[in-house]
Design a protein around this motif. Structure first.
Motif, PDB file in Angstrom:
ATOM      1  N   PHE A   1      13.131 -66.962 -87.139  1.00  0.00           N
ATOM      2  CA  PHE A   1      13.389 -68.358 -87.490  1.00  0.00           C
ATOM      3  C   PHE A   1      12.156 -68.990 -88.130  1.00  0.00           C
ATOM      4  CE2 PHE A   1      16.662 -68.330 -83.929  1.00  0.00           C
ATOM      5  CZ  PHE A   1      17.739 -68.310 -84.793  1.00  0.00           C
ATOM      6  N   LEU A   2      10.961 -68.673 -87.603  1.00  0.00           N
ATOM      7  CA  LEU A   2       9.731 -69.246 -88.119  1.00  0.00           C
ATOM      8  C   LEU A   2       9.480 -68.798 -89.560  1.00  0.00           C
ATOM      9  CD1 LEU A   2       7.128 -70.863 -87.663  1.00  0.00           C
ATOM     10  CD2 LEU A   2       6.088 -68.764 -86.756  1.00  0.00           C
ATOM     11  N   ILE A   3       9.650 -67.496 -89.819  1.00  0.00           N
ATOM     12  CA  ILE A   3       9.425 -66.966 -91.167  1.00  0.00           C
ATOM     13  C   ILE A   3      10.428 -67.567 -92.150  1.00  0.00           C
ATOM     14  CG2 ILE A   3       9.504 -64.891 -92.598  1.00  0.00           C
ATOM     15  CD1 ILE A   3       8.457 -63.337 -90.177  1.00  0.00           C
ATOM     16  N   GLN A   4      11.698 -67.569 -91.759  1.00  0.00           N
ATOM     17  CA  GLN A   4      12.734 -68.090 -92.651  1.00  0.00           C
ATOM     18  C   GLN A   4      12.523 -69.574 -92.935  1.00  0.00           C
ATOM     19  OE1 GLN A   4      16.797 -68.889 -91.205  1.00  0.00           O
ATOM     20  NE2 GLN A   4      17.504 -67.392 -92.708  1.00  0.00           N
ATOM     21  N   THR A   5      12.221 -70.353 -91.903  1.00  0.00           N
ATOM     22  CA  THR A   5      12.022 -71.790 -92.089  1.00  0.00           C
ATOM     23  C   THR A   5      10.786 -72.074 -92.925  1.00  0.00           C
ATOM     24  OG1 THR A   5      13.062 -72.200 -89.934  1.00  0.00           O
ATOM     25  CG2 THR A   5      11.770 -73.983 -90.894  1.00  0.00           C
ATOM     26  N   GLY A   6       9.681 -71.361 -92.643  1.00  0.00           N
ATOM     27  CA  GLY A   6       8.448 -71.574 -93.403  1.00  0.00           C
ATOM     28  C   GLY A   6       8.600 -71.231 -94.867  1.00  0.00           C
ATOM     29  N   VAL A   7       9.239 -70.089 -95.145  1.00  0.00           N
ATOM     30  CA  VAL A   7       9.465 -69.676 -96.532  1.00  0.00           C
ATOM     31  C   VAL A   7      10.376 -70.673 -97.244  1.00  0.00           C
ATOM     32  CG1 VAL A   7      10.558 -67.915 -97.977  1.00  0.00           C
ATOM     33  CG2 VAL A   7       9.031 -67.227 -96.127  1.00  0.00           C
ATOM     34  N   GLY A   8      11.430 -71.114 -96.562  1.00  0.00           N
ATOM     35  CA  GLY A   8      12.365 -72.055 -97.173  1.00  0.00           C
ATOM     36  C   GLY A   8      11.741 -73.402 -97.473  1.00  0.00           C
ATOM     37  N   ILE A   9      10.955 -73.921 -96.533  1.00  0.00           N
ATOM     38  CA  ILE A   9      10.292 -75.210 -96.758  1.00  0.00           C
ATOM     39  C   ILE A   9       9.301 -75.108 -97.908  1.00  0.00           C
ATOM     40  CG2 ILE A   9       8.664 -76.855 -95.738  1.00  0.00           C
ATOM     41  CD1 ILE A   9      10.072 -76.417 -93.061  1.00  0.00           C
ATOM     42  N   LEU A  10       8.585 -73.983 -97.983  1.00  0.00           N
ATOM     43  CA  LEU A  10       7.642 -73.776 -99.084  1.00  0.00           C
ATOM     44  C   LEU A  10       8.358 -73.762-100.432  1.00  0.00           C
ATOM     45  CD1 LEU A  10       4.783 -73.085-100.117  1.00  0.00           C
ATOM     46  CD2 LEU A  10       5.336 -70.670 -99.712  1.00  0.00           C
TER      47      LEU A  10
ATOM     48  N   PHE B   1      14.621 -78.525 -91.852  1.00  0.00           N
ATOM     49  CA  PHE B   1      13.858 -79.346 -90.908  1.00  0.00           C
ATOM     50  C   PHE B   1      14.676 -79.657 -89.651  1.00  0.00           C
ATOM     51  CE2 PHE B   1      11.023 -80.430 -94.501  1.00  0.00           C
ATOM     52  CZ  PHE B   1       9.805 -80.261 -93.862  1.00  0.00           C
ATOM     53  N   SER B   2      15.983 -79.907 -89.819  1.00  0.00           N
ATOM     54  CA  SER B   2      16.808 -80.332 -88.690  1.00  0.00           C
ATOM     55  C   SER B   2      17.370 -79.170 -87.880  1.00  0.00           C
ATOM     56  CB  SER B   2      17.971 -81.207 -89.186  1.00  0.00           C
ATOM     57  OG  SER B   2      18.805 -80.478 -90.071  1.00  0.00           O
ATOM     58  N   LYS B   3      17.379 -77.971 -88.449  1.00  0.00           N
ATOM     59  CA  LYS B   3      17.919 -76.817 -87.730  1.00  0.00           C
ATOM     60  C   LYS B   3      16.888 -75.713 -87.536  1.00  0.00           C
ATOM     61  CE  LYS B   3      21.670 -75.083 -85.824  1.00  0.00           C
ATOM     62  NZ  LYS B   3      22.368 -75.799 -84.729  1.00  0.00           N
ATOM     63  N   GLY B   4      16.155 -75.389 -88.592  1.00  0.00           N
ATOM     64  CA  GLY B   4      15.217 -74.276 -88.514  1.00  0.00           C
ATOM     65  C   GLY B   4      14.077 -74.537 -87.547  1.00  0.00           C
TER      66      GLY B   4
ATOM     67  N   LEU C   1      22.040 -84.867 -88.666  1.00  0.00           N
ATOM     68  CA  LEU C   1      21.321 -84.626 -89.918  1.00  0.00           C
ATOM     69  C   LEU C   1      21.606 -83.228 -90.452  1.00  0.00           C
ATOM     70  CD1 LEU C   1      17.784 -86.214 -89.363  1.00  0.00           C
ATOM     71  CD2 LEU C   1      19.706 -87.134 -90.661  1.00  0.00           C
ATOM     72  N   HIS C   2      21.679 -82.248 -89.559  1.00  0.00           N
ATOM     73  CA  HIS C   2      21.942 -80.875 -90.012  1.00  0.00           C
ATOM     74  C   HIS C   2      23.314 -80.747 -90.644  1.00  0.00           C
ATOM     75  CE1 HIS C   2      23.683 -76.811 -89.138  1.00  0.00           C
ATOM     76  NE2 HIS C   2      22.666 -76.494 -89.895  1.00  0.00           N
ATOM     77  N   ARG C   3      24.328 -81.328 -90.011  1.00  0.00           N
ATOM     78  CA  ARG C   3      25.679 -81.222 -90.568  1.00  0.00           C
ATOM     79  C   ARG C   3      25.782 -81.963 -91.897  1.00  0.00           C
ATOM     80  NH1 ARG C   3      29.771 -78.705 -87.780  1.00  0.00           N
ATOM     81  NH2 ARG C   3      30.684 -79.015 -89.838  1.00  0.00           N
TER      82      ARG C   3
END
Length: 309
Positions: free
Chosen positions: A12-21, A59-62, A87-89
């Motif tokens: 989750f951390l890798i996916q969220t960090g890469v996506g936010i970047l 931000f709201s789910k990851g 917010l996620h939905r």
């Protein structure tokens, strides 16, 4: 905390960090283009909303799911859970709808001949802005009941709890209500996915026919030029494959979670991981297909060199 939870937390951390970047980079590009006085393409207005919605999803789910997988299960109260899930939905729905609008806009622009497109193209920024605004309003209203189905973290074996995401719990309002809710949102998502597939398929067919015409014209040429539409075709196919995969599978998993009493944690984690796939990885496909991205990063590197010299 078990090893499985730690592995999920790292994923989750890798996916969220890469996506936010990726989404932040695209958002900076579009805002930089606007601030510097350059004219935005009509499609940039839609892409800006797609990026905003993707960022909202991450931000709201990851981030909450990463914290929950790391063992922090009680960092949100009841009101916080309702707000984050709402917010996620909304973000997920807007991301899907604006991607559908983007595909339709590109298909119309590509399939219609230039003479018929002039008037529409002139007025397109107004139409696009209105459509994007309506998307946000529509999903804000459609998901107004989501806070009623969410509660703070509690034991998933408690009566009335359908599934536990680690930091929030989804409540059972009634079998009929749950079924109607799952069917309604699944139907909306299936329609939008179908529209994206139809629009993307139309664009691929048009590009393929154009490629055949170009090959026929240059067949007798001694130095035939490469057809640049191949790159556009590949980009469309990659994006639509990602879109269908990352939205169809989570829709099925979410329907299973909604219709199952106390679903397994692996099912909940898998649905979250797959549902965040398109918001996390689609920005990088868009970057590879936009020549402005390389120019933007080159300008940033050049500015840094000038500052440090």
């Amino acid at each position: 905390m078990g090893s499985a939870s730690m592995e999920n937390g790292i994923l989750f951390l890798i996916q969220t960090g890469v996506g936010i970047l990726g989404n932040s980079s695209l958002l900076c590009l579009y805002n930089f283009t606007l601030i510097t006085g350059h004219i935005l393409r009509p499609s940039d207005l839609i892409l800006n909303q797609v990026v905003l919605a993707n960022s909202l999803v991450l931000f709201s789910k990851g981030i909450p799911q990463t914290m929950a997988a790391s063992g922090l299960n009680f960092f949100l109260d009841d009101a916080g859970c309702k707000f984050v899930c709402y917010l996620h939905r909304v973000g997920r729905g807007v991301s899907l709808s604006t991607t559908c609008i983007l595909s339709g806009f590109q298909a119309i622009k590509l399939c219609l001949n230039f003479s018929r497109w002039v008037e529409v193209r002139i007025r397109s920024p107004t139409f696009i802005g209105s459509c994007c605004f309506l998307c946000w309003i529509l999903h804000l209203l459609l998901n107004i009941l989501v806070p009623l189905t969410v509660n703070g973290p509690q034991n998933s074996t408690n009566t009335g709890v359908n599934s536990n995401f680690g930091y929030c719990s989804v409540l059972i309002l009634g079998k009929l209500i749950n079924k109607l809710h799952a069917i309604m949102f699944s139907f909306i998502e299936v329609i939008q996915i179908g529209l994206v597939v139809w629009a993307s398929g139309s664009m691929v067919l048009v590009l393929h026919r154009h490629k055949k015409q170009v090959e026929h014209i240059h067949s007798s040429s001694l130095s035939p030029r490469p057809y640049h539409g191949v790159r556009a075709t590949h980009t469309i196919l990659i994006l639509v494959s990602m879109f269908v995969s990352f939205y169809s599978l989570p829709s099925i998993l979410i329907a299973c979670i909604s219709l199952t009493v106390n679903p397994g944690q692996w099912l909940v984690d898998t649905s979250v991981l797959v549902a965040s796939g398109f918001p996390a990885f689609s920005p990088f496909v868009l970057m590879t297909s936009d020549a402005r991205v390389s120019r933007f990063f080159f300008a940033c590197l050049l500015c840094n060199k000038i500052v440090f010299v």
